[in-house]
Design a protein around this motif. Structure first.
Motif, PDB file in Angstrom:
ATOM      1  N   PRO A  30       0.834  -1.198   0.000  1.00 25.66           N
ATOM      2  CA  PRO A  30       0.000   0.000   0.000  1.00 25.66           C
ATOM      3  C   PRO A  30       0.874   1.255   0.000  1.00 25.66           C
ATOM      4  CG  PRO A  30      -0.771  -1.562   1.649  1.00 25.66           C
ATOM      5  CD  PRO A  30       0.535  -2.077   1.132  1.00 25.66           C
ATOM      6  N   HIS A  31       0.432   2.246  -0.780  1.00 25.78           N
ATOM      7  CA  HIS A  31       1.242   3.456  -0.911  1.00 25.78           C
ATOM      8  C   HIS A  31       0.363   4.635  -1.295  1.00 25.78           C
ATOM      9  CE1 HIS A  31       1.033   1.645  -4.919  1.00 25.78           C
ATOM     10  NE2 HIS A  31       1.186   2.872  -5.416  1.00 25.78           N
ATOM     11  N   VAL A  32       0.941   5.820  -1.220  1.00 27.33           N
ATOM     12  CA  VAL A  32       0.225   7.039  -1.555  1.00 27.33           C
ATOM     13  C   VAL A  32       1.149   7.939  -2.371  1.00 27.33           C
ATOM     14  CG1 VAL A  32       0.860   8.146   0.630  1.00 27.33           C
ATOM     15  CG2 VAL A  32      -1.129   8.956  -0.596  1.00 27.33           C
ATOM     16  N   HIS A  33       0.567   8.626  -3.340  1.00 25.03           N
ATOM     17  CA  HIS A  33       1.265   9.659  -4.103  1.00 25.03           C
ATOM     18  C   HIS A  33       0.599  10.983  -3.736  1.00 25.03           C
ATOM     19  CE1 HIS A  33       2.887   6.385  -6.513  1.00 25.03           C
ATOM     20  NE2 HIS A  33       1.656   6.005  -6.788  1.00 25.03           N
ATOM     21  N   HIS A  34       1.357  11.906  -3.216  1.00 25.42           N
ATOM     22  CA  HIS A  34       0.777  13.176  -2.774  1.00 25.42           C
ATOM     23  C   HIS A  34       0.596  14.169  -3.915  1.00 25.42           C
ATOM     24  CE1 HIS A  34       1.059  11.890   1.379  1.00 25.42           C
ATOM     25  NE2 HIS A  34       2.274  11.459   1.096  1.00 25.42           N
ATOM     26  N   GLU A  35       1.314  13.979  -5.020  1.00 22.81           N
ATOM     27  CA  GLU A  35       1.276  14.925  -6.137  1.00 22.81           C
ATOM     28  C   GLU A  35       0.866  14.288  -7.458  1.00 22.81           C
ATOM     29  OE1 GLU A  35       1.653  18.113  -5.540  1.00 22.81           O
ATOM     30  OE2 GLU A  35       2.144  17.721  -3.445  1.00 22.81           O
ATOM     31  N   HIS A  36       0.361  13.061  -7.434  1.00 22.90           N
ATOM     32  CA  HIS A  36       0.020  12.353  -8.672  1.00 22.90           C
ATOM     33  C   HIS A  36      -1.365  11.714  -8.568  1.00 22.90           C
ATOM     34  CE1 HIS A  36       4.400  12.483  -8.957  1.00 22.90           C
ATOM     35  NE2 HIS A  36       4.238  12.350 -10.259  1.00 22.90           N
ATOM     36  N   GLU A  37      -2.134  11.814  -9.652  1.00 20.05           N
ATOM     37  CA  GLU A  37      -3.343  11.014  -9.811  1.00 20.05           C
ATOM     38  C   GLU A  37      -2.963   9.789 -10.641  1.00 20.05           C
ATOM     39  OE1 GLU A  37      -4.821  14.820  -8.721  1.00 20.05           O
ATOM     40  OE2 GLU A  37      -3.823  14.464 -10.600  1.00 20.05           O
ATOM     41  N   GLU A  38      -3.740   8.728 -10.461  1.00 21.14           N
ATOM     42  CA  GLU A  38      -3.548   7.526 -11.256  1.00 21.14           C
ATOM     43  C   GLU A  38      -4.906   7.028 -11.738  1.00 21.14           C
ATOM     44  OE1 GLU A  38       0.349   5.562  -9.169  1.00 21.14           O
ATOM     45  OE2 GLU A  38      -1.597   4.920  -8.455  1.00 21.14           O
ATOM     46  N   ALA A  39      -4.897   6.395 -12.902  1.00 24.02           N
ATOM     47  CA  ALA A  39      -6.109   5.767 -13.424  1.00 24.02           C
ATOM     48  C   ALA A  39      -5.741   4.397 -13.963  1.00 24.02           C
ATOM     49  CB  ALA A  39      -6.738   6.629 -14.515  1.00 24.02           C
ATOM     50  N   PHE A  40      -6.631   3.449 -13.761  1.00 29.40           N
ATOM     51  CA  PHE A  40      -6.448   2.072 -14.207  1.00 29.40           C
ATOM     52  C   PHE A  40      -7.581   1.717 -15.158  1.00 29.40           C
ATOM     53  CE2 PHE A  40      -4.476   2.508 -10.124  1.00 29.40           C
ATOM     54  CZ  PHE A  40      -3.343   1.717 -10.170  1.00 29.40           C
ATOM     55  N   HIS A  41      -7.252   1.068 -16.277  1.00 22.78           N
ATOM     56  CA  HIS A  41      -8.252   0.591 -17.230  1.00 22.78           C
ATOM     57  C   HIS A  41      -7.907  -0.863 -17.560  1.00 22.78           C
ATOM     58  CE1 HIS A  41     -11.169   0.658 -20.503  1.00 22.78           C
ATOM     59  NE2 HIS A  41     -10.264  -0.021 -21.183  1.00 22.78           N
ATOM     60  N   VAL A  42      -8.778  -1.781 -17.169  1.00 27.50           N
ATOM     61  CA  VAL A  42      -8.526  -3.216 -17.333  1.00 27.50           C
ATOM     62  C   VAL A  42      -8.962  -3.666 -18.725  1.00 27.50           C
ATOM     63  CG1 VAL A  42      -9.105  -5.522 -16.451  1.00 27.50           C
ATOM     64  CG2 VAL A  42      -8.771  -3.615 -14.858  1.00 27.50           C
ATOM     65  N   THR A  43      -8.096  -4.469 -19.367  1.00 34.15           N
ATOM     66  CA  THR A  43      -8.414  -4.996 -20.694  1.00 34.15           C
ATOM     67  C   THR A  43      -8.658  -6.505 -20.681  1.00 34.15           C
ATOM     68  OG1 THR A  43      -6.062  -5.192 -21.227  1.00 34.15           O
ATOM     69  CG2 THR A  43      -7.182  -3.149 -21.883  1.00 34.15           C
ATOM     70  N   ALA A  44      -8.149  -7.216 -19.666  1.00 38.54           N
ATOM     71  CA  ALA A  44      -8.360  -8.665 -19.561  1.00 38.54           C
ATOM     72  C   ALA A  44      -8.170  -9.082 -18.103  1.00 38.54           C
ATOM     73  CB  ALA A  44      -7.376  -9.413 -20.450  1.00 38.54           C
ATOM     74  N   GLY A  45      -8.894 -10.095 -17.687  1.00 33.04           N
ATOM     75  CA  GLY A  45      -8.786 -10.580 -16.316  1.00 33.04           C
ATOM     76  C   GLY A  45      -9.475  -9.640 -15.337  1.00 33.04           C
ATOM     77  N   GLU A  46      -9.115  -9.781 -14.064  1.00 34.26           N
ATOM     78  CA  GLU A  46      -9.673  -8.919 -13.028  1.00 34.26           C
ATOM     79  C   GLU A  46      -8.554  -8.336 -12.177  1.00 34.26           C
ATOM     80  OE1 GLU A  46     -14.127 -10.596 -12.079  1.00 34.26           O
ATOM     81  OE2 GLU A  46     -12.526 -11.043 -10.665  1.00 34.26           O
ATOM     82  N   LEU A  47      -8.617  -7.032 -11.983  1.00 38.56           N
ATOM     83  CA  LEU A  47      -7.666  -6.330 -11.131  1.00 38.56           C
ATOM     84  C   LEU A  47      -8.379  -5.971  -9.835  1.00 38.56           C
ATOM     85  CD1 LEU A  47      -4.844  -4.937 -10.878  1.00 38.56           C
ATOM     86  CD2 LEU A  47      -5.977  -2.853 -11.672  1.00 38.56           C
ATOM     87  N   THR A  48      -7.760  -6.306  -8.720  1.00 39.15           N
ATOM     88  CA  THR A  48      -8.277  -5.875  -7.426  1.00 39.15           C
ATOM     89  C   THR A  48      -7.511  -4.622  -7.047  1.00 39.15           C
ATOM     90  OG1 THR A  48      -8.758  -8.160  -6.845  1.00 39.15           O
ATOM     91  CG2 THR A  48      -8.719  -6.560  -5.046  1.00 39.15           C
ATOM     92  N   LEU A  49      -8.242  -3.619  -6.592  1.00 37.72           N
ATOM     93  CA  LEU A  49      -7.641  -2.329  -6.280  1.00 37.72           C
ATOM     94  C   LEU A  49      -8.202  -1.846  -4.952  1.00 37.72           C
ATOM     95  CD1 LEU A  49      -5.896   0.101  -7.272  1.00 37.72           C
ATOM     96  CD2 LEU A  49      -7.962   0.947  -8.412  1.00 37.72           C
ATOM     97  N   ASP A  50      -7.329  -1.752  -3.959  1.00 37.06           N
ATOM     98  CA  ASP A  50      -7.703  -1.174  -2.673  1.00 37.06           C
ATOM     99  C   ASP A  50      -7.441   0.323  -2.748  1.00 37.06           C
ATOM    100  OD1 ASP A  50      -8.215  -3.728  -1.713  1.00 37.06           O
ATOM    101  OD2 ASP A  50      -6.294  -3.895  -0.667  1.00 37.06           O
ATOM    102  N   VAL A  66      -7.564   6.934  -9.029  1.00 39.20           N
ATOM    103  CA  VAL A  66      -7.045   7.061  -7.672  1.00 39.20           C
ATOM    104  C   VAL A  66      -6.579   8.505  -7.511  1.00 39.20           C
ATOM    105  CG1 VAL A  66      -5.315   6.282  -6.018  1.00 39.20           C
ATOM    106  CG2 VAL A  66      -6.332   4.645  -7.627  1.00 39.20           C
ATOM    107  N   PRO A  67      -7.271   9.279  -6.677  1.00 36.88           N
ATOM    108  CA  PRO A  67      -6.896  10.689  -6.525  1.00 36.88           C
ATOM    109  C   PRO A  67      -5.611  10.860  -5.717  1.00 36.88           C
ATOM    110  CG  PRO A  67      -8.717  10.157  -5.076  1.00 36.88           C
ATOM    111  CD  PRO A  67      -8.445   8.930  -5.892  1.00 36.88           C
ATOM    112  N   ARG A  68      -5.007  12.027  -5.846  1.00 40.28           N
ATOM    113  CA  ARG A  68      -3.830  12.360  -5.037  1.00 40.28           C
ATOM    114  C   ARG A  68      -4.162  12.152  -3.567  1.00 40.28           C
ATOM    115  NH1 ARG A  68      -1.131  17.690  -7.762  1.00 40.28           N
ATOM    116  NH2 ARG A  68      -1.490  17.011  -9.885  1.00 40.28           N
ATOM    117  N   GLY A  69      -3.203  11.616  -2.841  1.00 37.19           N
ATOM    118  CA  GLY A  69      -3.362  11.460  -1.397  1.00 37.19           C
ATOM    119  C   GLY A  69      -4.119  10.221  -0.968  1.00 37.19           C
ATOM    120  N   ALA A  70      -4.602   9.402  -1.898  1.00 33.06           N
ATOM    121  CA  ALA A  70      -5.334   8.182  -1.539  1.00 33.06           C
ATOM    122  C   ALA A  70      -4.363   7.019  -1.383  1.00 33.06           C
ATOM    123  CB  ALA A  70      -6.379   7.855  -2.597  1.00 33.06           C
ATOM    124  N   VAL A  71      -4.466   6.307  -0.276  1.00 29.73           N
ATOM    125  CA  VAL A  71      -3.667   5.098  -0.090  1.00 29.73           C
ATOM    126  C   VAL A  71      -4.277   4.020  -0.984  1.00 29.73           C
ATOM    127  CG1 VAL A  71      -2.928   3.328   1.547  1.00 29.73           C
ATOM    128  CG2 VAL A  71      -3.059   5.727   2.268  1.00 29.73           C
TER     129      VAL A  71
END
Length: 141
Positions: A30-50, A66-71
């Motif tokens: 588990p981690h956090v980025h204080h200055e970065h947003e992230e986005a995930f787009h699944v193309t095959a299988g299943e991704l689990t995202l906490d 995943v917004p900035r500051g989210a673990v």
């Protein structure tokens, strides 16, 4: 992991990376980025995202931001590989390249101290690291 668009190509605005995680891959701690947003787009299988205490299961065509500051922590609990595109803004491809190199150099078990050092360089604060070694952070196919 394949960097499709990196900081150099986007002037540092964002990076686009294609990932494949093998079945039952733990992913990063588990981690956090204080200055970065992230986005995930699944193309095959299943991704689990906490994300901040909520667990999402993303299938083909699903996406999550995943917004900035989210673990957060992406991983694969399934019996088949998961493939997904990952977008980071501003660009964060250098972090993922360093992590892939570190994972390869340590057979998937880098020390918490090495993870902390990389994280400090790349706006990544690992919020939970084991005292000894991290086992199989990534197992890309």
């Amino acid at each position: 992991m394949t960097v499709k668009l990196g900081a150099e190509a986007t002037g540092g605005a964002y990076s686009l990376i294609e990932y494949t995680h093998a079945p039952h891959t733990a992913g990063p701690p588990p981690h956090v980025h204080h200055e970065h947003e992230e986005a995930f787009h699944v193309t095959a299988g299943e991704l689990t995202l906490d994300v901040d205490g909520t667990t999402l299961t993303l299938g083909p065509g699903d996406y999550a931001v995943v917004p900035r500051g989210a673990v957060h922590r992406p991983y694969n609990t399934g019996d088949v590989p998961v493939a997904f595109f990952f977008l980071a803004s501003p660009a964060l491809d250098g972090f993922f390249v360093e992590m892939a190199d570190l994972n390869a150099a340590t057979d998937g078990s880098p020390s918490p101290e090495r993870l902390r050092r990389i994280g400090e360089r790349w706006d990544t604060e690992f919020t939970r690291l084991p005292a000894a070694r991290v086992v199989r952070l990534f197992n890309e196919e």
